[in-house]
Design a protein around this motif. Structure first.
Motif, PDB file in Angstrom:
ATOM      1  N   ASN A 103      31.410  42.336  30.223  1.00 49.38           N
ATOM      2  CA  ASN A 103      30.263  41.647  30.624  1.00 49.38           C
ATOM      3  C   ASN A 103      30.900  40.528  31.741  1.00 49.38           C
ATOM      4  OD1 ASN A 103      30.953  39.041  29.202  1.00 49.38           O
ATOM      5  ND2 ASN A 103      30.017  40.020  27.331  1.00 49.38           N
ATOM      6  N   PRO A 104      29.887  39.994  32.493  1.00 48.79           N
ATOM      7  CA  PRO A 104      30.387  39.081  33.367  1.00 48.79           C
ATOM      8  C   PRO A 104      31.239  37.734  32.902  1.00 48.79           C
ATOM      9  CG  PRO A 104      28.318  39.759  33.986  1.00 48.79           C
ATOM     10  CD  PRO A 104      28.648  40.140  32.670  1.00 48.79           C
ATOM     11  N   THR A 105      30.577  37.473  31.909  1.00 50.65           N
ATOM     12  CA  THR A 105      31.360  36.018  30.933  1.00 50.65           C
ATOM     13  C   THR A 105      32.674  36.360  30.784  1.00 50.65           C
ATOM     14  OG1 THR A 105      29.287  35.151  29.989  1.00 50.65           O
ATOM     15  CG2 THR A 105      31.234  34.436  29.246  1.00 50.65           C
ATOM     16  N   VAL A 106      33.005  37.627  29.949  1.00 56.55           N
ATOM     17  CA  VAL A 106      34.524  37.856  29.597  1.00 56.55           C
ATOM     18  C   VAL A 106      35.334  38.282  30.836  1.00 56.55           C
ATOM     19  CG1 VAL A 106      35.788  39.836  28.616  1.00 56.55           C
ATOM     20  CG2 VAL A 106      33.509  38.746  27.361  1.00 56.55           C
ATOM     21  N   VAL A 107      34.818  38.942  31.762  1.00 54.40           N
ATOM     22  CA  VAL A 107      35.700  39.375  33.048  1.00 54.40           C
ATOM     23  C   VAL A 107      36.073  37.877  33.754  1.00 54.40           C
ATOM     24  CG1 VAL A 107      35.632  40.513  35.178  1.00 54.40           C
ATOM     25  CG2 VAL A 107      34.725  41.727  33.188  1.00 54.40           C
ATOM     26  N   ASP A 108      34.955  37.208  33.939  1.00 53.87           N
ATOM     27  CA  ASP A 108      35.267  35.859  34.533  1.00 53.87           C
ATOM     28  C   ASP A 108      36.233  34.757  33.989  1.00 53.87           C
ATOM     29  OD1 ASP A 108      34.561  33.705  36.665  1.00 53.87           O
ATOM     30  OD2 ASP A 108      33.893  32.577  34.883  1.00 53.87           O
ATOM     31  N   ALA A 109      35.992  34.913  32.502  1.00 57.05           N
ATOM     32  CA  ALA A 109      36.976  34.135  31.509  1.00 57.05           C
ATOM     33  C   ALA A 109      38.520  34.662  31.966  1.00 57.05           C
ATOM     34  CB  ALA A 109      36.593  34.262  30.217  1.00 57.05           C
ATOM     35  N   ALA A 110      38.457  36.084  31.877  1.00 58.64           N
ATOM     36  CA  ALA A 110      39.911  36.748  32.280  1.00 58.64           C
ATOM     37  C   ALA A 110      40.731  36.357  33.396  1.00 58.64           C
ATOM     38  CB  ALA A 110      40.007  38.282  32.136  1.00 58.64           C
ATOM     39  N   LEU A 111      39.810  36.224  34.362  1.00 59.01           N
ATOM     40  CA  LEU A 111      40.061  36.067  35.909  1.00 59.01           C
ATOM     41  C   LEU A 111      40.627  34.536  35.948  1.00 59.01           C
ATOM     42  CD1 LEU A 111      37.657  37.771  38.065  1.00 59.01           C
ATOM     43  CD2 LEU A 111      39.916  38.399  37.660  1.00 59.01           C
ATOM     44  N   ARG A 112      39.819  33.474  35.321  1.00 58.80           N
ATOM     45  CA  ARG A 112      40.241  32.075  35.134  1.00 58.80           C
ATOM     46  C   ARG A 112      41.344  31.858  34.603  1.00 58.80           C
ATOM     47  NH1 ARG A 112      37.196  29.658  32.379  1.00 58.80           N
ATOM     48  NH2 ARG A 112      35.213  31.165  31.951  1.00 58.80           N
ATOM     49  N   MET A 113      41.670  32.628  33.349  1.00 56.61           N
ATOM     50  CA  MET A 113      42.868  32.567  32.714  1.00 56.61           C
ATOM     51  C   MET A 113      44.035  33.124  33.262  1.00 56.61           C
ATOM     52  SD  MET A 113      41.017  33.881  29.151  1.00 56.61           S
ATOM     53  CE  MET A 113      42.642  33.982  28.145  1.00 56.61           C
ATOM     54  N   GLY A 114      43.658  33.851  34.380  1.00 58.96           N
ATOM     55  CA  GLY A 114      45.105  34.289  35.248  1.00 58.96           C
ATOM     56  C   GLY A 114      45.631  35.498  34.949  1.00 58.96           C
ATOM     57  N   ALA A 115      44.728  36.364  34.494  1.00 60.10           N
ATOM     58  CA  ALA A 115      45.141  37.755  34.056  1.00 60.10           C
ATOM     59  C   ALA A 115      45.535  38.634  35.265  1.00 60.10           C
ATOM     60  CB  ALA A 115      43.949  38.509  33.217  1.00 60.10           C
ATOM     61  N   ARG A 116      46.828  39.231  35.001  1.00 54.93           N
ATOM     62  CA  ARG A 116      47.356  40.245  35.895  1.00 54.93           C
ATOM     63  C   ARG A 116      47.140  41.651  35.814  1.00 54.93           C
ATOM     64  NH1 ARG A 116      47.554  36.210  39.378  1.00 54.93           N
ATOM     65  NH2 ARG A 116      49.360  34.946  39.481  1.00 54.93           N
ATOM     66  N   ALA A 117      46.376  41.911  34.601  1.00 55.56           N
ATOM     67  CA  ALA A 117      46.070  43.312  34.154  1.00 55.56           C
ATOM     68  C   ALA A 117      45.095  43.279  33.123  1.00 55.56           C
ATOM     69  CB  ALA A 117      47.254  44.010  33.801  1.00 55.56           C
ATOM     70  N   VAL A 118      44.388  44.274  32.813  1.00 56.87           N
ATOM     71  CA  VAL A 118      43.419  44.452  31.663  1.00 56.87           C
ATOM     72  C   VAL A 118      43.892  45.319  30.814  1.00 56.87           C
ATOM     73  CG1 VAL A 118      41.235  44.487  31.165  1.00 56.87           C
ATOM     74  CG2 VAL A 118      41.637  43.046  32.991  1.00 56.87           C
TER      75      VAL A 118
END
Length: 214
Positions: A103-118
């Protein structure tokens, strides 16, 4: 059927890529932030098979120890707003987000946390090596690009400084543009310092004189 030179080259690179990849990933010190469940157990087992040294805990630590090379961290809806000092858009070490919901909240959180992969759950052994390799490669490329940009910005700053110093000499000494540059370069050579250092001194001296005149 005979292979072309390109096909042989690609095949050769593929033969060497797997040992190189495993060698680069082996002995990585990996921190896994994930609640204890079947997903975390499978992840740890697979990482250990690869050769990684693994530490697991939950919730995430506010600050990371210096001994960590890579992070796996669960991004859960209830913890999406949690912020640790290492959760930044340009992390110092590779970070892989483990998500259960797209969902947008989780994906946005992952991006803000600096994720390089999922890595999506339920975790499967087939995706772990890929996510490790992807995160390390992306992290290295982004780091190199940032260094390159920083060097280019510094070069641009130096060019602007030299152009400003030339303009000062042209205006105050009745020199041509080429004469001004030659004067700056000769001064730098005689003092054995970078040309931008002389340019900076000229600009600074001009600023001081301008202030004293007012």
């Amino acid at each position: 059927m005979n292979k072309t030179g390109v096909e042989r080259g690609v095949a050769g690179r593929m033969q060497h890529s797997t040992p190189d990849l495993l060698r680069n990933l082996r002995n990585l010190r990996v921190m896994v932030f994930h609640p204890k469940d079947s997903d975390s157990e499978l992840l740890v087992q697979q990482l250990q098979r690869i050769g990684c040294q693994v530490i697991t805990m939950w919730p995430p630590l506010p600050e990371l120890p210096d001994t960590v090379d890579l992070i796996f961290c669960a991004v859960l809806p209830d913890h999406a707003a949690v912020k640790c000092t290492w959760m930044i858009e340009q992390p110092l070490i590779p970070f892989i987000a483990i998500i259960s919901y797209e969902n947008p909240t989780v994906v946005d959180a992952a991006l803000r946390m600096g994720a390089r992969a999922v890595l999506a759950t339920p975790i499967r052994p087939t995706g772990i090596l890929s996510s490790l390799a992807m995160a390390k490669n992306v992290h290295a490329e982004v780091r190199d690009l940032r260094r390159r940009v920083a060097r280019l910005e510094q070069k641009l700053l130096a060019v602007n400084q030299i152009n400003e110093a030339k303009a000062i000499l042209v205006r105050t000494r009745n020199m041509s543009d080429s004469e001004a540059y030659r004067a700056i370069r000769e001064q730098a050579m005689s003092k054995r310092v970078p040309i931008e250092e002389i340019a900076c001194a000229i600009v600074h001296a001009n600023e001081v004189l301008s202030r004293s005149d007012t």
